[in-house]
Structures are given as structure tokens and as C-alpha cells.
Design an enzyme around this catalytic site. Structure first.
Site, PDB file in Angstrom:
ATOM      1  N   PHE A  44       0.259  -5.135  -6.232  1.00 33.48           N
ATOM      2  CA  PHE A  44      -0.657  -6.239  -6.500  1.00 33.48           C
ATOM      3  C   PHE A  44      -2.031  -5.707  -6.897  1.00 33.48           C
ATOM      4  O   PHE A  44      -2.688  -6.231  -7.778  1.00 33.48           O
ATOM      5  CB  PHE A  44      -0.770  -7.141  -5.266  1.00 33.48           C
ATOM      6  CG  PHE A  44      -1.094  -8.569  -5.609  1.00 33.48           C
ATOM      7  CD1 PHE A  44      -0.098  -9.436  -6.056  1.00 33.48           C
ATOM      8  CD2 PHE A  44      -2.382  -9.048  -5.491  1.00 33.48           C
ATOM      9  CE1 PHE A  44      -0.394 -10.764  -6.377  1.00 33.48           C
ATOM     10  CE2 PHE A  44      -2.680 -10.381  -5.814  1.00 33.48           C
ATOM     11  CZ  PHE A  44      -1.691 -11.235  -6.260  1.00 33.48           C
ATOM     12  N   GLU A  45      -2.469  -4.637  -6.233  1.00 36.42           N
ATOM     13  CA  GLU A  45      -3.744  -3.998  -6.538  1.00 36.42           C
ATOM     14  C   GLU A  45      -3.659  -2.500  -6.271  1.00 36.42           C
ATOM     15  O   GLU A  45      -2.840  -2.056  -5.461  1.00 36.42           O
ATOM     16  CB  GLU A  45      -4.883  -4.583  -5.691  1.00 36.42           C
ATOM     17  CG  GLU A  45      -5.222  -6.018  -6.008  1.00 36.42           C
ATOM     18  CD  GLU A  45      -5.680  -6.807  -4.791  1.00 36.42           C
ATOM     19  OE1 GLU A  45      -6.161  -7.923  -4.980  1.00 36.42           O
ATOM     20  OE2 GLU A  45      -5.530  -6.300  -3.667  1.00 36.42           O
ATOM     21  N   SER A  46      -4.514  -1.734  -6.970  1.00 37.31           N
ATOM     22  CA  SER A  46      -4.741  -0.323  -6.672  1.00 37.31           C
ATOM     23  C   SER A  46      -6.245  -0.110  -6.545  1.00 37.31           C
ATOM     24  O   SER A  46      -7.041  -0.898  -7.060  1.00 37.31           O
ATOM     25  CB  SER A  46      -4.186   0.585  -7.779  1.00 37.31           C
ATOM     26  OG  SER A  46      -2.786   0.529  -7.834  1.00 37.31           O
TER      27      SER A  46
ATOM     28  N   PHE B  13      -8.351  -2.592  -9.171  1.00 36.22           N
ATOM     29  CA  PHE B  13      -7.663  -3.183 -10.313  1.00 36.22           C
ATOM     30  C   PHE B  13      -6.399  -3.907  -9.856  1.00 36.22           C
ATOM     31  O   PHE B  13      -5.691  -3.448  -8.959  1.00 36.22           O
ATOM     32  CB  PHE B  13      -7.265  -2.107 -11.327  1.00 36.22           C
ATOM     33  CG  PHE B  13      -8.411  -1.612 -12.167  1.00 36.22           C
ATOM     34  CD1 PHE B  13      -8.598  -2.076 -13.456  1.00 36.22           C
ATOM     35  CD2 PHE B  13      -9.313  -0.686 -11.663  1.00 36.22           C
ATOM     36  CE1 PHE B  13      -9.656  -1.630 -14.231  1.00 36.22           C
ATOM     37  CE2 PHE B  13     -10.376  -0.231 -12.423  1.00 36.22           C
ATOM     38  CZ  PHE B  13     -10.550  -0.706 -13.720  1.00 36.22           C
TER      39      PHE B  13
ATOM     40  N   HIS C 177      -7.163  -5.993   0.947  1.00 37.43           N
ATOM     41  CA  HIS C 177      -6.269  -4.938   1.426  1.00 37.43           C
ATOM     42  C   HIS C 177      -6.580  -3.576   0.805  1.00 37.43           C
ATOM     43  O   HIS C 177      -6.414  -2.544   1.470  1.00 37.43           O
ATOM     44  CB  HIS C 177      -4.800  -5.366   1.288  1.00 37.43           C
ATOM     45  CG  HIS C 177      -4.034  -4.811   0.141  1.00 37.43           C
ATOM     46  ND1 HIS C 177      -4.069  -5.353  -1.124  1.00 37.43           N
ATOM     47  CD2 HIS C 177      -3.171  -3.757   0.078  1.00 37.43           C
ATOM     48  CE1 HIS C 177      -3.269  -4.662  -1.917  1.00 37.43           C
ATOM     49  NE2 HIS C 177      -2.705  -3.685  -1.218  1.00 37.43           N
TER      50      HIS C 177
END
Length: 283
Positions: free
Chosen positions: A43-45, A62, A73
Site C-alpha cells: 500500500f505504501e513504501s 509513496f 504505518h
């Protein structure tokens, strides 16, 4: 290039919300960071600068579609990584410098995992939806008036503006069912939606085309906790546990704490456990 894979809001590996932490982003372009995030399909990095000044670090977040100015998170996971790599005591304080704000995070280590607590500051209550707007949102989310609680839909932010949709039943049926949902949210000055069952304290959210459901959303936990406090749906100055991820097979728990003074919210803390899964090296 080295990176680390961790699970956030989890006490066991391969549970909670996965996160890739990329080291030393300084030489990467925004497009390269976006491409790496798409490669990992999470979902995100989060990408961190190699310039770590004492307990402070610059970071960029991102999704697979865009860069975000704030997310929950990734910050929780990054703070645990910093403790793992640079910590010298059982507890530490860290300062995460993002594009538009600085976030204070406290970490501590246990025998099996790290725990991180993020200060999301004071919430901002941006908008309360009227009945016509509420009806449009319910239709867009495959819900109806019988699913609603006796509380209004509101847009609240502690970094990212969320439209909080309080329901008393039907969480299993919620989904984004229209093509232009992002435009609908923008008309209310919201970035994302968070559908929340006020009886079970369980939430759901998705990317705005509805194709990916998030497992555990720290940036939504702060606004949700603010909403619960405002409408007297929780006990003041006591931790709240928000469940998420059950519908995608990764049940997670997010802890939120609304700190008040004379019934006015001064800070909202969002906490979670983080466990290391893997070290990765890109060639």
C-alpha cells in the site's frame, strides 16, 4: 540498494501491514521511488535519507500512485527500523521530517518486536456532511441509511484528511462502487474514506478506485479517535483499540490515545507493534 521489510501493527511475522523501508534515497528521483513502490506492490513504501542527524531523519512516502505528505504505518515502521539500526537503549525518541510536517515518534523494544507511538498532534475538523451529501457517499460505498449510526459523517485530519463514515452494521458490505469516488471525496476536502463500525471499533479503507483494501491505516486512526472523542463514543484519556484488515486476511490492531486538557484534544498518539521480516538487497 538495501532495504528492509517489516510488518506493522503486528506481533508475528507475515501479519499486519507490510512495509518496505528503502535506505539512502538521496540519489533517487521521485519517479524511481514511485517505480520501486510499485515493484513491491504494498500500500505504501517509505524512503529515508542517509543523513541521519542524531535522532532525526528525512523521509518520503509513496503509494503505488503518488507521493504522500503523511501516512501512519510507514512512520511507525520506520521508527522501529531506526531503533533497530541506531538504538542504544530500550526506549528512544525520533523525529521524522516529512514534506510538510515533522512527526515525533517514541519507540521501545521487547523480546519479540518493537513498539512505536506516533504523535499526530491536534486534529482539525474540516467538514460535517449534510443529508444529501451523506446519501451520495452511502451510495458510493454500497451502503444505505439502515447501516448508519446516529452520528454525522465528518472530514477530519491529523495529516491526511479522512471522511469518517460511522456505521452500526454492514461493514462486510462496504466497498467503493463508483468510478469517480476520488472526485466525490475532493468535493468534501477529503483525501480518503474510512468506514468505521462504532460498535465493533473496526474500520475499512481502500485506494480511491477501490481495487486495493488497506490492512491497517495509522493515518486514519488519529482522525477516527478524534471523532470518537468528539461524539463521546470512547472513554476520555484511555487507549482505544481499532481493528482492521480482517476482510483481507491480515487482522491488525491499532492503538490510539486521545490526550486532553479540559476536554480539549491536545495530542493524539497512534501506536503499533513492528516486527522485522527480511533484509533485501536490490541489484
Amino acid at each position: 540498494m538495501k532495504c528492509k521489510l517489516v510488518d506493522v501493527f503486528a506481533k508475528e511475522r507475515l501479519s499486519g501491514n507490510g512495509l518496505t523501508i528503502f535506505y539512502d534515497y538521496d540519489w533517487l528521483s521521485a519517479q524511481e521511488m514511485l517505480s520501486l513502490t510499485q515493484e513491491m506492490r504494498q500500500f505504501e513504501s517509505i524512503f529515508i535519507s542517509k543523513k541521519i542527524n542524531s535522532s532525526s531523519v528525512r523521509a518520503r512516502i509513496f503509494t503505488v500512485e503518488e507521493e504522500l505528505d503523511f501516512a501512519g504505518h510507514p512512520i511507525i515502521g520506520l521508527a522501529a527500523h531506526l531503533h533497530d539500526e541506531h538504538g542504544t537503549r530500550n526506549s528512544h525518541d525520533w523525529n521524522i521530517e516529512l514534506n510538510k510536517k515533522s512527526v515525533h515518534v517514541k519507540t521501545e523494544v521487547t523480546e519479540k518486536y518493537f513498539k512505536a507511538s506516533m504523535d499526530q498532534g491536534r486534529p482539525k475538523f474540516l467538514k460535517t456532511l449534510n443529508s444529501d451529501e451523506t446519501e451520495k457517499v452511502l451510495h458510493a460505498l454500497n451502503l444505505h441509511k439502515g447501516n448508519l449510526s446516529n452520528h454525522p459523517l465528518e472530514v477530519i485530519t491529523t495529516g491526511l484528511p479522512y471522511l469518517i463514515v460511522p456505521i452500526s452494521n454492514g461493514l462486510e458490505n462496504a466497498k467503493i462502487s463508483i468510478a469517480n469516488f476520488e472526485s466525490l471525496l475532493e468535493s468534501f476536502h477529503a483525501k480518503f474514506v474510512y468506514v468505521f463500525d462504532i460498535n465493533q471499533f473496526e474500520g475499512r479503507t481502500w485506494d480511491n478506485d477501490g481495487s486495493v483494501e488497506d490492512i491497517a491505516t495509522g493515518s486514519a486512526a488519529g482522525p477516527t479517535a478524534a471523532y470518537l472523542h468528539k461524539h463521546k463514543l470512547c472513554i476520555p484519556d484511555k487507549s482505544i483499540t481499532i481493528s482492521q484488515g480482517r476482510f483481507v486476511g491480515r487482522p491488525s490492531e491499532i492503538e490510539a490515545y486521545v490526550q486532553t486538557q479540559d476536554d480539549d484534544i491536545t495530542n493524539i498518539w497512534v501506536s503499533g507493534s513492528v516486527i522485522k521480516v527480511a533484509d533485501i538487497s536490490f541489484i
